[in-house]
Write an enzyme that holds these catalytic residues in place. Structure first.
Site, PDB file in Angstrom:
ATOM      1  N   ARG A 261     -17.341  37.620   6.787  1.00 19.17           N
ATOM      2  CA  ARG A 261     -15.992  37.456   7.305  1.00 19.17           C
ATOM      3  C   ARG A 261     -14.913  36.891   6.269  1.00 19.17           C
ATOM      4  O   ARG A 261     -15.405  35.888   5.537  1.00 19.17           O
ATOM      5  CB  ARG A 261     -15.893  36.431   8.434  1.00 19.17           C
ATOM      6  CG  ARG A 261     -16.903  36.982   9.431  1.00 19.17           C
ATOM      7  CD  ARG A 261     -17.054  36.540  10.820  1.00 19.17           C
ATOM      8  NE  ARG A 261     -17.901  37.171  11.941  1.00 19.17           N
ATOM      9  CZ  ARG A 261     -18.176  36.548  13.210  1.00 19.17           C
ATOM     10  NH1 ARG A 261     -17.515  35.622  13.519  1.00 19.17           N
ATOM     11  NH2 ARG A 261     -19.080  37.015  14.033  1.00 19.17           N
ATOM     12  N   ARG A 276     -17.767  27.492   9.090  1.00 20.15           N
ATOM     13  CA  ARG A 276     -16.778  28.564   8.693  1.00 20.15           C
ATOM     14  C   ARG A 276     -16.804  29.101   7.492  1.00 20.15           C
ATOM     15  O   ARG A 276     -16.422  28.673   6.483  1.00 20.15           O
ATOM     16  CB  ARG A 276     -15.575  28.244   9.211  1.00 20.15           C
ATOM     17  CG  ARG A 276     -14.630  29.372   9.431  1.00 20.15           C
ATOM     18  CD  ARG A 276     -13.181  28.726   9.654  1.00 20.15           C
ATOM     19  NE  ARG A 276     -13.241  28.065  10.881  1.00 20.15           N
ATOM     20  CZ  ARG A 276     -12.989  28.523  12.027  1.00 20.15           C
ATOM     21  NH1 ARG A 276     -12.943  29.629  12.251  1.00 20.15           N
ATOM     22  NH2 ARG A 276     -13.159  27.673  13.151  1.00 20.15           N
ATOM     23  N   GLU A 348     -18.725  25.306  19.023  1.00 22.27           N
ATOM     24  CA  GLU A 348     -19.320  26.696  19.494  1.00 22.27           C
ATOM     25  C   GLU A 348     -20.366  27.044  18.627  1.00 22.27           C
ATOM     26  O   GLU A 348     -20.543  27.146  17.406  1.00 22.27           O
ATOM     27  CB  GLU A 348     -18.295  27.916  19.405  1.00 22.27           C
ATOM     28  CG  GLU A 348     -18.642  29.294  19.632  1.00 22.27           C
ATOM     29  CD  GLU A 348     -17.962  30.310  18.985  1.00 22.27           C
ATOM     30  OE1 GLU A 348     -18.540  31.534  18.780  1.00 22.27           O
ATOM     31  OE2 GLU A 348     -16.622  30.100  18.559  1.00 22.27           O
ATOM     32  N   SER A 351     -21.300  32.735  21.570  1.00 22.47           N
ATOM     33  CA  SER A 351     -20.372  33.470  22.419  1.00 22.47           C
ATOM     34  C   SER A 351     -21.149  34.781  23.138  1.00 22.47           C
ATOM     35  O   SER A 351     -21.514  35.664  22.575  1.00 22.47           O
ATOM     36  CB  SER A 351     -19.152  34.059  21.822  1.00 22.47           C
ATOM     37  OG  SER A 351     -18.436  33.128  21.510  1.00 22.47           O
ATOM     38  N   ARG A 389     -24.962  27.457  11.984  1.00 21.61           N
ATOM     39  CA  ARG A 389     -24.355  26.499  12.846  1.00 21.61           C
ATOM     40  C   ARG A 389     -25.467  25.925  13.491  1.00 21.61           C
ATOM     41  O   ARG A 389     -25.538  24.591  13.609  1.00 21.61           O
ATOM     42  CB  ARG A 389     -23.425  27.039  13.948  1.00 21.61           C
ATOM     43  CG  ARG A 389     -22.232  27.307  13.146  1.00 21.61           C
ATOM     44  CD  ARG A 389     -21.031  27.806  14.092  1.00 21.61           C
ATOM     45  NE  ARG A 389     -19.912  28.315  13.467  1.00 21.61           N
ATOM     46  CZ  ARG A 389     -18.785  28.543  14.350  1.00 21.61           C
ATOM     47  NH1 ARG A 389     -18.481  28.166  15.447  1.00 21.61           N
ATOM     48  NH2 ARG A 389     -17.630  28.760  13.551  1.00 21.61           N
TER      49      ARG A 389
END
Length: 425
Positions: A261, A276, A348, A351, A389
């Site tokens: 990403r 991130r 988070e 999801s 994470r």
């Protein structure tokens, strides 16, 4: 992609629902005008083609009667020229309609909390006691660097910011986490897939990344290939342009893959640590279901992801995102957020979304109902879980005063029985 017929026939409903996602009504009006222009042009084109057929018949009759057909032939040439120009215009209009249609997000479920920002998300449940320490807890990147298991400095030297090396026990912990997730997913009925890590533009369109989010990915300049931002893309596109045997539904896939990403627009956010990154590992879950199954399957997927956190002993809560905060393709999203002691907040880690028939329309994935009629499947996706994470959460929640980290019991079989991570030599 939304059903164009639904947009035409229930315009006010679509405008009302998409307004909760920040879509201005003018975007829908512009789409409908393009669509009307296209439909009007189709009528004109069909009328002109009927005229061409009639003139052709008249020319044939004149020739049979040995009469002069030159005027009709000239007329025919003009009609053919007009039809060609009209068809070119129609092709361009059809592309404009498709482009405008593809930029509209999914319609949110009625039970999704309304809000254009993350504020207003609803907490569904909470699990576990957040750990208390008799020392000041450190951030996971500080723990990892001190132990010698995370090397951000060399990652930046070799690849740039937001890259790192996992070293020794760090690499082994990462491997333990994703193998644990894959094994647990398989027990829950997910079939493991090892997908390609590059996909074409049609695949990116099918899952909703293209055309709207091209700036968020890494695409190869000299080929129609994009590094996957999530295994959701190759997993959903496994059945692109297919009709799935009804008896197979629901189909459940899981895959470990790197995710790439660009993190466009994230300047200044989470610049340190594993939260991130430009490249990270993720274990993904994807489901294909009949429409009447999808909401139950969303809850099952969410509960399963939650069970993974419970088995790791990580305190977390589950929230339902607002209309403005969930992904472009989702009709409803449950986020799992795990506790990070140093930040004193939940972050988070997964999801889980029901995309209803939104992706299936784009990727043309169908099944036959009990009457043999083709219908679009519903697709669901969820992180099961984001590996980096999870490693970060383990380092922070299981840190000890002496700088070591206790390994969660569920992961010890994957680390040869090792119970503690100690400083690398």
């Amino acid at each position: 992609m939304l059903d164009l017929k639904l947009i035409r026939t229930e315009t006010d409903f679509v405008k009302e629902k998409l307004a909760t996602r920040g879509v201005d009504a003018s975007e829908i009006d512009a789409l409908l005008q393009l669509d009307q222009d296209r439909r009007d042009l189709i009528v004109k084109s069909e009328t002109m083609k009927a005229q061409r057929n009639q003139v052709s018949d008249e020319i044939s009759q004149l020739k049979r009667n040995k009469e002069d057909a030159s005027a009709k032939i000239t007329e025919m040439k003009q009609v053919a020229t007009d039809i060609k120009a009209m068809d070119e215009t129609l092709t361009a209009l059809t592309e404009k309609v498709r482009d405008a249609q593809s930029r509209l997000p999914n319609i949110p479920n009625d039970n999704v909390p309304v809000g254009l920002t993350e504020d207003g998300s609803v907490e569904l449940r909470k699990w576990g006691d957040v750990p208390s320490f008799d020392f000041e807890p450190k951030a996971h990147w500080e723990i990892g660097e001190t132990l010698g298991i995370l090397d951000f400095e060399r990652g930046a030297k070799v690849s740039g910011s937001r890259f790192l090396y996992y070293v020794g026990q760090g690499a082994r912990l990462e491997r333990a986490v994703y193998n644990f997730f894959l094994d647990e997913n398989e027990k829950a009925g997910f079939k493991e897939i090892l997908p390609p890590y590059m996909v074409n533009s049609e695949s990116m369109f099918g899952t909703g990344q293209f055309p709207k989010f091209k700036e968020d990915v890494y695409s190869l300049k000299e080929a129609d290939e994009t590094l996957i931002p999530t295994a959701e893309v190759p997993l959903v596109n496994y059945y692109r342009d297919d009709v799935i045997d009804t008896e197979k539904l629901p189909v459940r896939f899981t895959a470990l893959s790197p995710a790439f990403r660009s993190e466009a627009g994230s300047a200044g956010r989470d610049t340190r640590g594993l939260i991130r990154l430009h490249q990270f590992n993720k274990v993904e879950m994807v489901k294909f279901t009949k429409p009447e199954q999808s909401w139950d399957e969303l809850e099952h997927m969410t509960n399963h992801a939650e069970d993974l956190l419970k088995k790791l002993g990580l305190a977390h809560h589950v929230i339902t995102l607002t209309t403005g905060d969930m992904s472009f393709t989702a009709a409803m999203t449950h986020d799992l957020e795990v506790w990070f002691p140093q930040q004193d907040r939940y972050r988070e880690i997964s999801s889980c979304s029901n995309c209803t028939d939104f992706q299936a329309r784009r990727a043309h994935i169908q099944y036959r109902d009990e009457n043999g009629k083709l219908q679009y499947v519903h697709t669901l996706n969820g992180s099961g879980l984001a590996v980096g994470r999870t490693v970060a959460a383990i380092l922070e929640n299981y840190q000890n005063a002496d700088g070591t980290v206790t390994i969660p019991e569920a992961l010890r079989p994957y680390m040869g029985g090792q119970e503690t991570i100690v400083k690398e030599n």
